[in-house]
Design an enzyme around this catalytic site. Structure first.
Site, PDB file in Angstrom:
ATOM      1  N   GLU A  76       4.412  -5.923   4.393  1.00  0.00           N
ATOM      2  CA  GLU A  76       4.143  -5.050   5.544  1.00  0.00           C
ATOM      3  C   GLU A  76       5.313  -5.210   6.526  1.00  0.00           C
ATOM      4  OE1 GLU A  76       1.645  -2.997   6.376  1.00  0.00           O
ATOM      5  OE2 GLU A  76      -0.132  -3.550   5.213  1.00  0.00           O
ATOM      6  N   ASP A 119      -0.549   4.328   0.782  1.00  0.00           N
ATOM      7  CA  ASP A 119      -1.058   5.292   1.762  1.00  0.00           C
ATOM      8  C   ASP A 119      -0.336   5.133   3.098  1.00  0.00           C
ATOM      9  OD1 ASP A 119      -2.561   2.765   1.668  1.00  0.00           O
ATOM     10  OD2 ASP A 119      -3.768   3.569   3.310  1.00  0.00           O
ATOM     11  N   HIS A 161       3.246   3.602  12.597  1.00  0.00           N
ATOM     12  CA  HIS A 161       2.304   4.580  13.175  1.00  0.00           C
ATOM     13  C   HIS A 161       2.940   5.373  14.331  1.00  0.00           C
ATOM     14  CE1 HIS A 161      -1.599   2.489  11.545  1.00  0.00           C
ATOM     15  NE2 HIS A 161      -0.555   2.201  10.792  1.00  0.00           N
ATOM     16  N   GLU A 216      -5.089   1.024   2.198  1.00  0.00           N
ATOM     17  CA  GLU A 216      -4.926  -0.113   3.106  1.00  0.00           C
ATOM     18  C   GLU A 216      -5.178   0.314   4.545  1.00  0.00           C
ATOM     19  OE1 GLU A 216      -3.420  -2.960   5.881  1.00  0.00           O
ATOM     20  OE2 GLU A 216      -2.623  -0.939   5.667  1.00  0.00           O
ATOM     21  N   GLU A 217      -4.752   1.528   4.877  1.00  0.00           N
ATOM     22  CA  GLU A 217      -4.880   1.986   6.261  1.00  0.00           C
ATOM     23  C   GLU A 217      -6.329   2.279   6.646  1.00  0.00           C
ATOM     24  OE1 GLU A 217      -2.650   1.757   8.400  1.00  0.00           O
ATOM     25  OE2 GLU A 217      -0.692   1.898   7.432  1.00  0.00           O
ATOM     26  N   HIS A 235       0.841  -1.205   0.000  1.00  0.00           N
ATOM     27  CA  HIS A 235       0.000   0.000   0.000  1.00  0.00           C
ATOM     28  C   HIS A 235       0.873   1.251   0.000  1.00  0.00           C
ATOM     29  CE1 HIS A 235       0.437   1.023   4.331  1.00  0.00           C
ATOM     30  NE2 HIS A 235       0.418  -0.279   4.562  1.00  0.00           N
ATOM     31  N   ASP A 247       6.086   1.465   7.180  1.00  0.00           N
ATOM     32  CA  ASP A 247       4.716   0.989   6.908  1.00  0.00           C
ATOM     33  C   ASP A 247       4.128   1.791   5.763  1.00  0.00           C
ATOM     34  OD1 ASP A 247       2.160  -0.040   7.031  1.00  0.00           O
ATOM     35  OD2 ASP A 247       1.646   0.899   8.925  1.00  0.00           O
TER      36      ASP A 247
END
Lengths: 427, 427
Positions: free
Chosen positions: A196, A107, A396, A172-173, A105, A138
């Protein structure tokens, strides 16, 4: 099963070593392109350029929220994806080999409180072999590992028999709309790898998860006579504690050894709180938003029902909740739990490539978070596993970073996996 | 001291009875004009029209935030008041009498969660002798009592010796900039009455209060590995509980009998909470906003210092707070505590008028909230008391209402007070 011959293996290693600076720059440029929700176009532009250089057939489109939102597996906080392109590049094989999806991903989650970052969250700064920035672990680092795996084989003139399908997806998030759109558009394969941030662990099982919102009522009053009202903020404290107890109960039930080293296998995270509209008034409404983890051993529906029943019990704790039951809704993102058979041939191929490159056995665990793997398996019937170079603990986080060496190690393992899985056309 | 003669008293009573419908309509139109912060102009327009009809000299101006914000007693959540007019009407006396300010605020607090209102919050609907709507009790009902007091004497041809200064001010709900602006523009008098919702009690003492904001830090992480982060939402629960303890301690110290019937004489209300920016991330910042009550026996500065010291103690409860101390700031609104000598002649005049109209003794208590009285006294040196028709318990509530009869009773008491205090010019 084919095995990568030693000559090719050495050539891959050598090429990655010689092209480290260029690969690092590619990652840096991707990190510097802030691709939080709605801002993905610049980062995707870099992906598109790279795929074009490698000769893949590139498909770029803004997913159509109108039709996608009717799909039972659609879950997003938005339904208009204009300006948020999805990208798929296809490298056709010469024929006769197994196809593989590389799914990553583009995003990234918001940077959060910028004061907690030592540098600009989108600096891409390199210090002591680590690159810093929101999304570097990530999962832009993993995306670059995949791009490098394709690139090294391309540069060495290796012709794969099976197709390689590179998916650079949005959303994805927040629930996987990008992957859903790619699968529904027909981009499928015999298996998939999602890099990931696993810190080079292999995750055959992926935790599902979904977002919830709880509305907690109070009764407003002037703050000077606050005893005449009921504070929704005070009531929300009870609700948070109640949800913490549910988390504890659900996790005590988890016995799968793949979760042995994970402190809270299926967490319930309360990520947002918002309530009240005036400092001098008693708050009459508080809204909590969070994420509930779902074990691969249960369904989304069962987990939802458990939360619903649990919140019902609040009325026994505080009579206020009898007359003013908190309202629960499921909204926005949802990730299906997923798992691949640990005996699946892709598992074996990846483990063998891992050993070949790093001379040790990989750690096999369950993923502590949802990925798009659940969607690939559920909607596309594509066995999927998760394996990537990023550091789970930094995802994150402020000061998110990745060890650059890991990106190249994973690229090497993935190149070997491509060779073994797709097969090589000998001319 | 002059006393209102029985003939005039009866005429006032009769006139108010006969003009009840018109007075009620005036209140209704004021309630229907939503005058939340920034939207005061329509409601002030109605006040201006009424003052003009009564022959007062009307001054209308948008307070100048630039110069006012330099004043030590300025406290507001904004510093631009463009489009938020302040209104003062002056009825010059014939001379030789004492002057009186009628001070009422036109601003109302937000309506809050509209679902908790049975009707539109700005309906002004009348049911069973009660009028409903945001601001009807706090304090448009009181404003109408004052307007009617002036109007009845005007209609009966009564000439007062002392000046009457009617102040319809903005910003009372967020720190008193309207009153500050009026006093600094020279609108002063020998004493003042503020008809905030006291339910016909007389409040010679007014609680001060001020707004605070606390920033509570966590450390972000992916919600799936939430144990790698520190939730600012969980930490904020401790902070809320800690502040609740401070409130308890401060209130145990209050011994003034004027507070005997008030469950929490000087409450600390946490009115807003906001934190986190993503359901799947661990929240790294929570912001609390609230209002701290200040007793007339202490200063704003002492109360601030006590809160600051108290929050310091959090580090002994949780080591997290040692390294990440919550940050306290004082912002926006602030109301000075105030008090008038209980032997002041205005107290005696009001009590005597009250007895004359209602044939009973008024209840004298301390106000559970701040008013603009502190500013009038501190900045204008104007002894001020608070007395009005609204119901304290309904201020800032959904379904806020007022008993319409109370508005007329207070109008009658105020008319008698004007006659006694300002004196009547006998022709």
């Amino acid at each position: 099963m084919e095995t990568v011959n030693e000559t090719l293996k050495n050539q891959v290693h050598q090429w990655l070593k010689e092209n480290k600076e260029e690969g690092t720059k590619l990652l840096q440029s991707l990190v510097q392109a802030d691709s939080t929700q709605g801002n993905e176009a610049n980062a995707q532009g870099i992906v598109i350029d790279t795929l074009n250089e490698l000769g893949l057939k590139v498909d770029v489109w803004d997913p159509d929220g109108k039709s996608l939102s009717k799909h039972p597996n659609f879950a997003s906080s938005r339904d208009d994806f204009t300006g948020s392109p999805n990208v798929v590049g296809v490298q056709k094989g010469t024929g006769g080999g197994r196809s593989l999806i590389f799914n990553g991903h583009i995003d990234v989650v918001p940077a959060g409180d910028r004061n907690q970052w030592d540098d600009d969250p989108f600096s891409g700064k390199v210090v002591d072999g680590k690159m810093y920035g929101r999304g570097v672990t990530d999962m832009k680092g993993g995306n670059v590992s995949m791009l490098l795996a394709i690139k090294v084989l391309h540069s060495l003139g290796v012709k794969l028999k099976g197709d390689v399908i590179f998916q650079s997806v949005i959303e994805e998030e927040s629930g996987g709309t990008g992957t859903l759109a790619a699968v529904l558009k027909g981009y499928k394969a015999d298996a998939a790898i999602i890099p990931e941030p696993t810190n080079l662990k292999i995750f055959p099982k992926q935790q599902g998860s979904m977002w919830f919102r709880v509305h907690i009522k109070g009764r407003s009053a002037h703050g000077g006579t606050r005893y005449e009202g009921v504070s929704a903020i005070e009531k929300s404290l009870s609700v948070v504690e109640h949800i913490q107890q549910l988390e504890q109960q659900r996790n005590e039930r988890i016995t799968d050894p793949l979760y042995d080293k994970i402190p809270i296998p299926i967490p319930i995270n309360i990520g947002k709180i918002e309530g009240g509209d005036w400092p001098s008034s008693v708050a009459d409404l508080v809204k909590l938003e969070g994420r509930m983890g779902v074990s691969p051993e249960e369904t989304i529906e069962n987990a939802k029902a458990e939360m619903e029943d649990w919140l019902e019990k609040l009325k026994h704790i505080d009579p206020w909740f009898e007359e003013h039951p908190p309202q629960l809704e499921w909204f926005g993102a949802r990730w299906l739990p997923g798992s691949i058979d640990q005996e699946h041939e892709l598992m074996q191929t990846l483990v063998s490539s891992y050993r070949g490159v790093l001379n040790e056995d990989p750690i096999v665990e369950a993923s502590p978070w949802g990925t798009d793997g659940g969607l690939l398996t559920e909607v596309g019937n594509i066995p999927s596993l998760v394996f990537g170079p990023g550091v789970t603990e930094m995802a994150h986080f402020p000061n998110e970073y990745i060890h650059i060496d890991r990106v190249f190690e994973v690229a090497e393992i993935m190149a070997c996996t491509l060779v073994e899985w797709c097969g090589v056309q000998v001319e």
